[in-house]
Design a protein around this motif. Structure first.
Motif, mmCIF file in Angstrom:
data_model
loop_
_atom_site.group_PDB
_atom_site.id
_atom_site.type_symbol
_atom_site.label_atom_id
_atom_site.label_comp_id
_atom_site.label_asym_id
_atom_site.label_seq_id
_atom_site.Cartn_x
_atom_site.Cartn_y
_atom_site.Cartn_z
ATOM 1 N N ILE A 99 47.246 46.621 31.154
ATOM 2 C CA ILE A 99 47.601 45.945 32.411
ATOM 3 C C ILE A 99 46.758 46.463 33.575
ATOM 4 O O ILE A 99 47.011 46.121 34.729
ATOM 5 C CB ILE A 99 49.104 46.085 32.726
ATOM 6 C CG1 ILE A 99 49.498 47.557 32.894
ATOM 7 C CG2 ILE A 99 49.940 45.408 31.655
ATOM 8 C CD1 ILE A 99 50.955 47.742 33.336
ATOM 9 N N GLY A 100 45.757 47.314 33.244
ATOM 10 C CA GLY A 100 44.832 47.783 34.274
ATOM 11 C C GLY A 100 45.309 49.008 35.030
ATOM 12 O O GLY A 100 44.898 49.230 36.180
ATOM 13 N N ASP A 101 46.142 49.840 34.405
ATOM 14 C CA ASP A 101 46.633 51.064 35.045
ATOM 15 C C ASP A 101 45.503 52.096 35.078
ATOM 16 O O ASP A 101 45.132 52.657 34.045
ATOM 17 C CB ASP A 101 47.830 51.595 34.261
ATOM 18 C CG ASP A 101 48.453 52.837 34.891
ATOM 19 O OD1 ASP A 101 47.835 53.432 35.793
ATOM 20 O OD2 ASP A 101 49.558 53.212 34.468
ATOM 21 N N HIS A 102 44.958 52.341 36.268
ATOM 22 C CA HIS A 102 43.776 53.214 36.374
ATOM 23 C C HIS A 102 44.099 54.676 36.099
ATOM 24 O O HIS A 102 43.192 55.485 35.891
ATOM 25 C CB HIS A 102 43.148 53.076 37.773
ATOM 26 C CG HIS A 102 44.080 53.398 38.881
ATOM 27 N ND1 HIS A 102 44.305 54.683 39.317
ATOM 28 C CD2 HIS A 102 44.864 52.597 39.661
ATOM 29 C CE1 HIS A 102 45.176 54.673 40.303
ATOM 30 N NE2 HIS A 102 45.530 53.420 40.536
ATOM 31 N N LEU A 152 44.822 41.360 41.297
ATOM 32 C CA LEU A 152 43.930 42.409 40.782
ATOM 33 C C LEU A 152 43.863 43.638 41.686
ATOM 34 O O LEU A 152 43.103 44.568 41.385
ATOM 35 C CB LEU A 152 42.518 41.836 40.592
ATOM 36 C CG LEU A 152 42.337 40.849 39.434
ATOM 37 C CD1 LEU A 152 40.900 40.362 39.364
ATOM 38 C CD2 LEU A 152 42.734 41.484 38.106
ATOM 39 N N ALA A 153 44.608 43.624 42.761
ATOM 40 C CA ALA A 153 44.583 44.775 43.668
ATOM 41 C C ALA A 153 44.984 46.042 42.912
ATOM 42 O O ALA A 153 46.016 46.072 42.232
ATOM 43 C CB ALA A 153 45.539 44.524 44.836
ATOM 44 N N PRO A 180 37.589 45.562 34.708
ATOM 45 C CA PRO A 180 36.227 45.096 35.026
ATOM 46 C C PRO A 180 35.982 43.627 34.656
ATOM 47 O O PRO A 180 35.332 42.905 35.408
ATOM 48 C CB PRO A 180 35.344 46.021 34.180
ATOM 49 C CG PRO A 180 36.168 47.251 33.961
ATOM 50 C CD PRO A 180 37.581 46.792 33.884
ATOM 51 N N LEU A 181 36.492 43.174 33.499
ATOM 52 C CA LEU A 181 36.267 41.796 33.093
ATOM 53 C C LEU A 181 36.911 40.822 34.073
ATOM 54 O O LEU A 181 36.310 39.812 34.465
ATOM 55 C CB LEU A 181 36.829 41.565 31.681
ATOM 56 C CG LEU A 181 36.681 40.150 31.111
ATOM 57 C CD1 LEU A 181 35.218 39.751 31.009
ATOM 58 C CD2 LEU A 181 37.365 40.056 29.745
ATOM 59 N N ALA A 182 38.120 41.118 34.498
ATOM 60 C CA ALA A 182 38.807 40.240 35.451
ATOM 61 C C ALA A 182 38.101 40.251 36.804
ATOM 62 O O ALA A 182 38.029 39.207 37.480
ATOM 63 C CB ALA A 182 40.262 40.673 35.597
ATOM 64 N N HIS A 183 37.561 41.382 37.207
ATOM 65 C CA HIS A 183 36.851 41.442 38.490
ATOM 66 C C HIS A 183 35.546 40.633 38.420
ATOM 67 O O HIS A 183 35.161 40.003 39.419
ATOM 68 C CB HIS A 183 36.576 42.899 38.874
ATOM 69 C CG HIS A 183 37.793 43.598 39.412
ATOM 70 N ND1 HIS A 183 38.344 43.323 40.641
ATOM 71 C CD2 HIS A 183 38.582 44.564 38.862
ATOM 72 C CE1 HIS A 183 39.403 44.083 40.842
ATOM 73 N NE2 HIS A 183 39.576 44.859 39.776
ATOM 74 N N VAL A 184 34.875 40.631 37.277
ATOM 75 C CA VAL A 184 33.714 39.746 37.114
ATOM 76 C C VAL A 184 34.162 38.297 37.207
ATOM 77 O O VAL A 184 33.519 37.461 37.870
ATOM 78 C CB VAL A 184 33.010 40.012 35.764
ATOM 79 C CG1 VAL A 184 31.949 38.939 35.497
ATOM 80 C CG2 VAL A 184 32.364 41.389 35.752
#
Length: 939
Positions: free
Chosen positions: A559-562, A773-774, A779-783
């Motif tokens: 889920i994009g947990d940095h 996306l905040a 990276p794929l979603a940000h592209v």
């Protein structure tokens, strides 16, 4: 279900042999010997030969030898001559042919009067041989076929030797035989060597391999493919003998490998084995019966002990059984049956008391072997009626199977043990828990499911064990098509029954916390994930902690947990304990999948390599399967498409029933089909990616399926259907609340909305996507967000549209997204072309070459079409490579579409060509492939 054919409509696995026979037949005079065991396909090869157009100039004469006790002398050859009378009307025959008048009355009217009968029988026989030879010589080009020569009488053998040793120039003699049933192994009675000037070939037909059994089965059942496991099990049961394969399939209604063991021995095979068994001396029969009871190839000493044959007589008895074709020698100087059905046929000849006595003897003999063969001991105990020993040895065999990484065997054994009505409550608890534990890591999901569901209603099961059984049932359900939603309910129910097992209850919560299952909102998953994180913080048990981390780290990363990046050192590279190693394998493979999903492709490959190494010998085929499907998806993203479709198809056959694996593979195959313009295959595969039942899907895979369907309908010029698929996918994304998974769907949806005039909807989606996306490490979603902004800018004709497209392409290049980089390059060239940039045409040509290199033939054709539409002549092929009789890349595309049954108009639509151009390509394809028509190509 339609009953299966009785035989295959096509010849499988005999192409080289057929070619060798055809070559010999074309080189008259010639001799062809076709050898092979019963049922291996000798007669089928002959039938295929006789149907070939190359044989039309030949007169084919066929005779059959019969297994009669008093065979008619020369019967097969004389039988073959009965119908040649119509060819003899204008032929001048030597007087010697008259000797055939009383022997072949059907053609007597066409033969001269017989010469005077000689006094010496040897001369009489010589006259007969000469008569047959001259008659065949007078018929023109002849193919004489004699089947089953091993049953021939001596006279027939001598006559054939005469014809083969001094044939007329127009004759080909073809004989089939079983070497093991021929006298001394020589079908002609003695060794035969062809004379000078006579072409000859000996064709030894071997059983089919696993792949050929797969192809034969698919042809008989009239399907494109059958499950790999079914083909492998069928090959094991039949030893690849085509006749036995056909008989097995005739008895089956469904291609389910689990039904194969229940199929009775085909009557023809049973009778053949009984006949061979009857020809053996008493000691040979006892040896064969001992082998049937043992069930696996055994040494001479073991066969003698179980069969109660004196050691001094055992070798002779085994030799008789080998020569008769009852037994076969295997590696390590052991003796057993050619295939399982032959063993069953002999086993069925035993009475109940005989079987029990032999199983008891086998138990006594095997109980002294080191290491102890628990599987064999268990089976002999069961068949001898010793239930306590069956339980003891069976459980030990299942445990041993787990130790050596064979969960399938362990699952099957636990199931069979649990079918025993005499088990105590303690036995049921112990075995039920073991079954659930092994089943959740294996591939067979349906049989264990039925057993676990039955056990939940077994009054002997304790509450604690019932909770663990229910939990493992939930684990199985959540991996099955149409099962995840029900599986989550079952797992939540199990938590209440696991009050005395907090570790297991927490594993249940960890699974409920996995966000990528179904349409459950992310907030619900996060609640479970927080409870698991709190438990892990105070957990001192390494195995429990790593089991939970295997779920948690992947769930959070996907889920994009940095924050996950700072916790990767919590996982060691390996462990000596096999239980911990299994959990580490799962943790690494789960993280690899999560990294691939969000776009950390290098990390994904690194963790995947480590995870798959950990699966070796760990007995976790499900984990290995998820790792392999992750690799397939990674290769799609990064443009490694060379053998991708073949690899994905093979993997799908193996994991077809596993939702997490099969769904992802179907997504990749569907995406590849869209890029090739193969609309039918694309729709079939994408339908199985989860889009039909989002509540029971692997959510990010289903979102990818909606993205591919959106692209598909956009390519087919149906913007409304494209938007409808995009809307369905976005509805799922909004319900789920994980915007990190829109790396493919968001650009496809924005593109479709812009094409349909829904620019405001596209702009609104970009805003939602940006907000979602905040603080997400994706990276794929940000592209994808960059791509979406650029597409909206192009639609609005903003001044910075080209800049945004270039920025998005650089971002795609940085991630290694070769296909999406090419798609963006095409879009840039189109915008620049609209602005009058003449260099854009050359850029489109270069993009077409990039698509061709990937294998995206539909995209490449579209770019070439755009070049032609720009009014620029397509560059001449003069000076380029000449393909000769090989297919050019464009002809390969046409051939692929032809093989799918596409019409010229459909091919023209996919490849952006005119029907006239397609017609020319089709003609060249057919010529180069050496076929006369589309129908021949399909055949």
């Amino acid at each position: 279900m339609t009953p299966p054919r009785t035989s295959s409509p096509v010849l499988v696995g005999r192409g080289d042999e057929l070619a060798a026979v055809l070559h010999a037949v074309a080189s008259q005079p010639s001799v062809v010997l076709v050898a092979g065991e019963a049922g291996v396909g000798k007669s089928r090869l002959v039938r295929e030969l006789l149907g070939r157009p190359e044989l039309r100039p030949l007169r084919v004469l066929t005779g059959f030898c019969q297994p009669l006790r008093e065979p008619f002398p020369y019967g097969a050859v004389l039988d073959a001559l009965r119908n040649v009378g119509g060819y003899l009307g204008r032929v001048s025959l030597s007087p010697v042919t008259g000797v055939l008048r009383p022997l072949v009355p059907e053609i007597a009217a066409h033969l001269p009067e017989p010469p005077e009968r000689p006094d010496d029988p040897r001369h009489e026989r010589h006259h007969l041989f000469r008569a047959v030879r001259e008659l065949l010589g007078a018929l023109g080009p002849v193919l004489l076929v004699v089947e089953d020569l091993h049953w021939a009488d001596d006279g027939c053998r001598h006559l054939l030797r005469f014809l083969m040793s001094d044939p007329p120039p127009n004759l080909t003699t073809l004989v089939t035989y079983r070497r093991e049933d021929a006298p001394g192994g020589m079908p002609l009675g003695s060794a035969y060597r062809p004379p000078a000037g006579v072409a000859s070939v000996l064709v030894e037909l071997d059983p089919l391999d696993v792949d050929e059994v797969h192809d034969l089965t698919a042809a008989i059942l009239d399907v494109d493919a059958v499950p790999a496991e079914f083909a492998a099990r069928l090959h094991e049961r039949t030893a690849g003998i085509p006749f036995v394969v056909e008989e097995m399939l005739r008895a089956l209604r469904d291609p389910d490998w689990r039904l194969l063991d229940a199929v009775e021995v085909p009557a023809l095979l049973r009778d053949a084995m009984a006949e061979r068994l009857a020809r053996l001396p008493a000691t040979g029969r006892r040896i064969a019966q001992a082998a049937a009871v043992l069930g696996v190839p055994a040494t001479e000493e073991l066969l003698a002990e179980v069969g109660a044959v004196a050691p001094a007589r055992a070798r002779s008895a085994i030799t008789h059984a080998l020569h008769s074709g009852v037994l076969h020698e295997s590696a390590g100087v052991r003796y057993g049956f050619r295939h399982a059905l032959a063993q069953q046929a002999v086993y069925d000849t035993l009475t109940g008391p005989e079987r029990q006595r032999l199983h008891l003897r086998a138990l006594a003999a095997l109980d002294q072997v080191t290491p102890r063969p628990f599987m064999q001991l268990a089976e002999h105990s069961r068949r001898a009626g010793l239930l306590a020993d069956w339980l003891r040895h069976g459980e030990a065999a299942a445990d041993r199977a787990l130790e050596v990484g064979d969960p399938s065997t362990a699952t099957h054994l636990f199931q069979r043990l649990l079918d025993e009505a005499s088990l105590t409550s303690a036995d049921v608890d112990r075995l039920a828990v073991k079954l659930g534990q092994v089943a959740r890591g294996g591939l067979d999901q349906h049989d264990p499911r039925a057993t676990l569901e039955r056990l939940l209603n077994d009054h002997r099961l304790s509450t604690a064990a019932r909770g663990e059984v229910r939990l493992n049932l939930g684990f199985l359900l959540i991996r099955q098509f149409h099962g995840p939603q029900h599986g989550r309910d079952v797992i939540e129910h199990a938590i209440a029954e696991l009050a005395e097992r907090p570790d297991l209850a927490m594993r249940a919560r960890a699974v409920l916390g996995q966000p990528f299952v179904g349409a459950t909102p992310l907030a619900d998953h996060l609640r479970w994930m927080r409870e698991v994180d709190e438990f892990i913080a105070g957990c001192d048990d390494d195995e429990v902690r790593f089991a939970l981390l295997a779920n948690q780290l992947g769930s959070r990363m996907c889920i994009g947990d940095h924050t996950v990046m700072s916790e990767l050192d919590r996982l060691p590279d390996t462990a000596s304990d096999v239980g911990i190693r299994r959990n580490l394998a799962r943790a690494h493979c789960n993280l690899a999948d999560a990294f691939a999903l969000v776009g950390h492709f290098d990390l994904a490959r690194d963790f995947l390599d480590r995870g798959l190494r950990l699966t070796v010998g760990a007995g976790v085929p499900f984990t290995e399967g998820t790792g392999q499907s992750t690799r397939i998806h990674l290769d799609w993203y990064t443009g490694e498409w060379g053998s991708l479709a073949d690899r994905a198809t093979r993997l799908l056959e193996e994991y077809r029933e596993m939702l997490p694996v099969a769904g992802e593979i179907n997504l990749v195959l569907g995406c590849l089909a869209v890029a090739r313009g193969d609309w039918g295959a694309a729709e079939r595969h994408l339908a199985d990616s989860g889009v039909r039942s989002v509540e029971n899907s692997i959510t990010p895979v289903a979102l990818g399926g909606f993205a591919a369907l959106t692209r598909l309908w956009s390519e087919r010029g149906e913007p409304e259907r494209a938007c409808a698929e995009a809307d369905r996918g976005l509805d799922l994304a909004r319900r789920k609340g994980v915007w990190a998974w829109l790396g493919e769907l968001a650009p496809a949806a924005v593109d479709a909305f812009c094409a349909a005039g829904r620019t405001e909807d596209a702009a609104k989606l970009v805003e939602e996507f940006d907000a979602g996306l905040a603080d997400r490490d994706a990276p794929l979603a940000h592209v994808a967000l960059k791509v979406c902004r650029a597409l909206v800018a192009v639609q609005r004709e903003d001044d910075d549209a080209v800049f945004l497209l270039h920025d998005a392409r650089r971002a795609a290049d940085d991630l290694g997204l070769r296909y999406y980089s090419a798609v963006l390059s095409e879009r840039i060239a189109l915008v620049e072309l609209e602005h009058g940039d003449e260099t854009a045409v050359a850029a489109l040509g270069e993009v077409a070459a990039r698509f061709d290199a990937l294998g995206a033939s539909r995209d490449a054709a579209r770019c070439r079409h755009l070049v032609r539409g720009a009014g620029v002549a397509t560059p001449s092929r003069r000076g380029r490579r000449g393909y000769g009789n090989a297919l050019s890349p464009r002809e390969q595309d046409v051939a692929r579409l032809l093989a799918q049954g596409r019409t010229n108009r459909e091919i023209a639509d996919v490849l952006f060509l005119s029907p006239r151009t397609v017609e020319q390509h089709v003609a060249r394809v057919l010529r180069k492939l050496g076929v006369a028509s589309r129908a021949d190509l399909l055949a």
